[in-house]
Design a protein around this motif. Sequence first.
Motif, PDB file in Angstrom:
ATOM      1  N   UNK A 254       1.671  22.856   4.397  1.00  0.00           N
ATOM      2  CA  UNK A 254       0.238  22.560   4.020  1.00  0.00           C
ATOM      3  C   UNK A 254      -0.772  20.579   4.425  1.00  0.00           C
ATOM      4  N   UNK A 255       1.200  20.485   4.398  1.00  0.00           N
ATOM      5  CA  UNK A 255       0.647  18.631   4.854  1.00  0.00           C
ATOM      6  C   UNK A 255       0.531  18.720   6.364  1.00  0.00           C
ATOM      7  N   UNK A 256       1.520  20.086   7.508  1.00  0.00           N
ATOM      8  CA  UNK A 256       1.346  19.749   8.731  1.00  0.00           C
ATOM      9  C   UNK A 256       0.413  19.946   9.616  1.00  0.00           C
ATOM     10  N   UNK A 257      -0.582  20.715   8.598  1.00  0.00           N
ATOM     11  CA  UNK A 257      -2.048  21.752   8.824  1.00  0.00           C
ATOM     12  C   UNK A 257      -2.468  20.920   9.184  1.00  0.00           C
ATOM     13  N   UNK A 258      -3.519  20.704  10.642  1.00  0.00           N
ATOM     14  CA  UNK A 258      -4.252  20.175  11.327  1.00  0.00           C
ATOM     15  C   UNK A 258      -6.099  19.527  10.663  1.00  0.00           C
ATOM     16  N   UNK A 259      -6.325  21.704  10.564  1.00  0.00           N
ATOM     17  CA  UNK A 259      -7.322  21.294  10.215  1.00  0.00           C
ATOM     18  C   UNK A 259      -7.529  22.468   8.718  1.00  0.00           C
ATOM     19  N   UNK A 260      -8.404  22.977   8.383  1.00  0.00           N
ATOM     20  CA  UNK A 260      -8.401  23.764   7.384  1.00  0.00           C
ATOM     21  C   UNK A 260      -9.968  24.430   8.018  1.00  0.00           C
ATOM     22  N   UNK A 261     -10.189  25.512   7.282  1.00  0.00           N
ATOM     23  CA  UNK A 261     -11.730  26.301   7.490  1.00  0.00           C
ATOM     24  C   UNK A 261     -12.969  25.701   6.518  1.00  0.00           C
ATOM     25  N   UNK A 262     -13.879  25.864   6.577  1.00  0.00           N
ATOM     26  CA  UNK A 262     -14.769  25.515   5.913  1.00  0.00           C
ATOM     27  C   UNK A 262     -14.824  23.478   5.603  1.00  0.00           C
ATOM     28  N   UNK A 263     -14.305  23.308   6.134  1.00  0.00           N
ATOM     29  CA  UNK A 263     -13.517  22.041   5.595  1.00  0.00           C
ATOM     30  C   UNK A 263     -13.656  21.944   4.071  1.00  0.00           C
ATOM     31  N   UNK A 264     -12.754  22.847   3.651  1.00  0.00           N
ATOM     32  CA  UNK A 264     -12.749  22.917   1.798  1.00  0.00           C
ATOM     33  C   UNK A 264     -11.522  22.351   1.483  1.00  0.00           C
ATOM     34  N   UNK A 265     -10.125  21.811   1.937  1.00  0.00           N
ATOM     35  CA  UNK A 265      -8.898  21.503   1.811  1.00  0.00           C
ATOM     36  C   UNK A 265      -9.270  20.534   1.930  1.00  0.00           C
ATOM     37  N   UNK A 266      -8.670  19.546   0.900  1.00  0.00           N
ATOM     38  CA  UNK A 266      -8.306  17.459   0.594  1.00  0.00           C
ATOM     39  C   UNK A 266      -6.823  17.929   0.786  1.00  0.00           C
ATOM     40  N   UNK A 267      -6.058  17.516   1.191  1.00  0.00           N
ATOM     41  CA  UNK A 267      -4.493  17.550   1.151  1.00  0.00           C
ATOM     42  C   UNK A 267      -4.255  15.844   0.345  1.00  0.00           C
ATOM     43  N   UNK A 268      -3.958  15.685  -0.517  1.00  0.00           N
ATOM     44  CA  UNK A 268      -3.283  14.240  -1.049  1.00  0.00           C
ATOM     45  C   UNK A 268      -2.393  13.979  -1.316  1.00  0.00           C
ATOM     46  N   UNK A 269      -1.665  13.198  -0.161  1.00  0.00           N
ATOM     47  CA  UNK A 269      -0.399  12.382  -0.096  1.00  0.00           C
ATOM     48  C   UNK A 269      -0.111  11.917  -1.993  1.00  0.00           C
ATOM     49  N   UNK A 270       0.239  12.757  -2.986  1.00  0.00           N
ATOM     50  CA  UNK A 270       0.962  11.884  -4.175  1.00  0.00           C
ATOM     51  C   UNK A 270       0.676  12.945  -5.536  1.00  0.00           C
ATOM     52  N   UNK A 271       1.262  13.125  -6.357  1.00  0.00           N
ATOM     53  CA  UNK A 271       1.007  13.981  -7.465  1.00  0.00           C
ATOM     54  C   UNK A 271       0.296  13.505  -8.102  1.00  0.00           C
ATOM     55  N   UNK A 272      -0.248  14.629  -9.248  1.00  0.00           N
ATOM     56  CA  UNK A 272      -0.846  13.677 -10.407  1.00  0.00           C
ATOM     57  C   UNK A 272       0.084  13.570 -11.119  1.00  0.00           C
ATOM     58  N   UNK A 273      -0.426  12.461 -11.766  1.00  0.00           N
ATOM     59  CA  UNK A 273       0.078  11.693 -13.077  1.00  0.00           C
ATOM     60  C   UNK A 273      -0.486  11.202 -13.702  1.00  0.00           C
ATOM     61  N   UNK A 274      -2.214  11.278 -14.302  1.00  0.00           N
ATOM     62  CA  UNK A 274      -2.870  11.514 -15.025  1.00  0.00           C
ATOM     63  C   UNK A 274      -3.963  12.676 -15.149  1.00  0.00           C
ATOM     64  N   UNK A 275      -4.056  12.604 -16.101  1.00  0.00           N
ATOM     65  CA  UNK A 275      -5.129  13.197 -16.465  1.00  0.00           C
ATOM     66  C   UNK A 275      -6.786  12.702 -17.180  1.00  0.00           C
ATOM     67  N   UNK A 276      -7.819  13.366 -16.607  1.00  0.00           N
ATOM     68  CA  UNK A 276      -8.899  12.399 -16.620  1.00  0.00           C
ATOM     69  C   UNK A 276     -10.082  12.477 -17.726  1.00  0.00           C
ATOM     70  N   UNK A 277     -10.273  12.457 -19.082  1.00  0.00           N
ATOM     71  CA  UNK A 277     -11.739  13.362 -19.006  1.00  0.00           C
ATOM     72  C   UNK A 277     -11.327  14.858 -19.618  1.00  0.00           C
ATOM     73  N   UNK A 278     -10.279  15.216 -19.182  1.00  0.00           N
ATOM     74  CA  UNK A 278      -9.808  16.806 -19.756  1.00  0.00           C
ATOM     75  C   UNK A 278      -9.498  17.085 -18.343  1.00  0.00           C
ATOM     76  N   UNK A 279     -10.613  17.696 -17.240  1.00  0.00           N
ATOM     77  CA  UNK A 279     -10.709  18.129 -15.959  1.00  0.00           C
ATOM     78  C   UNK A 279     -10.333  17.542 -14.967  1.00  0.00           C
ATOM     79  N   UNK A 280      -9.701  15.985 -14.580  1.00  0.00           N
ATOM     80  CA  UNK A 280      -9.616  15.505 -13.714  1.00  0.00           C
ATOM     81  C   UNK A 280      -8.190  15.056 -13.699  1.00  0.00           C
ATOM     82  N   UNK A 281      -8.312  14.350 -12.342  1.00  0.00           N
ATOM     83  CA  UNK A 281      -6.447  13.787 -12.176  1.00  0.00           C
ATOM     84  C   UNK A 281      -6.868  12.507 -11.624  1.00  0.00           C
TER      85      UNK A 281
END
Length: 580
Positions: A254-281
């Motif tokens: 997934x990280x090596x894929x250079x482009x995703x259809x519809x520009x609807x995928x965002x790759x974040x380099x780093x795991x989640x470590x905190x939950x914010x307001x219940x539904x954010x990270x």
Amino acid sequence: MFRRKKDKQSDANGKSLDVALIGCGPGGMMFLHHINKKKAEGVTNLPNVTCFERAASPGGVWRDVPADDKGRSRPENASLMYDDLWSNTPKELIEFFDYTFDDHFKKPTPSFLPRKDILEYLVTRNAVDGALDGVKYNHTVLSTAFDDSSGKFNVKVRDESTGEESTSIYDRCIWAGGLHGTAHSADDIVELMKEFTGKVMHSLEAGEKFEDDVKGKKVLLVGDSYSAEDLALRALKLGAKHVYICARSGDGDASETKSWPKDKVTVIFGPPYKVQKGNGFKCQAVYYSAKKQRYRRDDEEDPVKVKDIDTVVLCTGYNPNLDCLDESIQFDDEGEWEVSKGWQMENNSLTISIGSPKPSKVLDVGSTCYTDVYRGLLISNPKMMFITETPDSNSPLMDLDVNALLVLGYLMGDVEIPKEKEMVKANQKQLEAEMQLPWFRMVMDPVYAEEVNELPDGHWSENADDERAILLSRSTSELMVKRLARDMKSCKYPVNLGEWKKLSKKGESFVDMMVASHKARTNIKKDSADSSWRTFRDVEDGVFASIHTETANTSLPGHWLDLEADKNEPTTLATVKDEK
């Protein structure tokens, strides 16, 4: 090392070996197929094999979800692939020499196939001439123990149709239970998700109702390997609003894929470590601390915030289900090891950029072998055998087929079983050969991976079209194929890919297709005219070709994102239609 040795196929009394085979998924089916072929050829020095399969039919995780267990409540159905899954491996890398895709489909076909088509291909090939007729279906192996005094295995089994339990004694035991037995989740991520107010699931649970969890919603995938790649695309097909992929190492597909259809995928380099307001990270890049021997958040990198997440899918891997084996005869799929004293990495194209970092004291399992399994044999007790691929295999079904014939060779006495010291030495040599290749070393050595990750933005190693990057990528595929070629030669598998030292022309073609499979992901250009719909499965005619028949692939009948079967139809090449 692999001289023919007589009488290995018999016990001390000259009786044919009694063998327990656990599992009738792909590996188990292939082993029974090879035995049946040997019988048809008039071979007599074959073991007596009893195969136990807890499901009602062959195929392992490729099986259809049974009509009477759509909720997957029974343990044998918990890890089944979902109905509309498509393969992430080109069919040309998993094709059988004695039953080609031309034999099966009677015409050229696309390279990436639906799950159902591959299941039918597997079963048709391996069930020929009644090879699977003697399998004890609906039989759960409860325990398997090795008796040191007798040198035999005690195998306790329950017949699920009657509830009756029985114990039998075997000379040898083969485990072919598959690597995708149970869900693997990192404890810290599981604990974090307790604060999340949306839905949390493991990729193993992304079944037929996945559309309800993603359509019109924001989805966060934790992990960047095959599962994340596949579920990101599936979520887009099912109408997800946006998909975020959190990658720890950034080494996955997934990280090596250079482009995703519809520009609807965002790759974040780093795991989640905190939950914010219940539904954010909050997510943040990490680095490996050699001193503490673990990953730590990189405070030099700004955290990334994502909001309004509806569904989280943990794409954090799987564990083989080894519970039916006594701990003393299990293999360690996460086996750690260290390089030999004085080991040095040879100069390569990255040396000028990062030098020669000292390896971590603790290294992860390799991509071509497990630390405690030598080519299908448990090193500490070679009477215990395993038919399994490694997690990073680029040709998993081919690997299993060769492994199955190699294990049969041990049982027949056609392939000698080395001494324990020799097996340990051979595995060490193979793992250290992996360590010489930068991309393989990154997977095993977190210290080296950290050095590569610290390279500046725009470094040539990030450019898939750079000649140096191409050679580094090809070298990993070459080693995988050399290992496969070596094992083919040892067990007299009737395909010649060459040998460990030098690949044949056919072996080089096999490498070419592994490289092409990788390029199908990295060559998608973000600003190209087809970037709105193209996926790695949307390859043109002729990118891949069978090493057995030279038949080239065709393209899909439409854009993969638009291909669907009717609601009550299984997803196959024959049923999918272009909905656009």
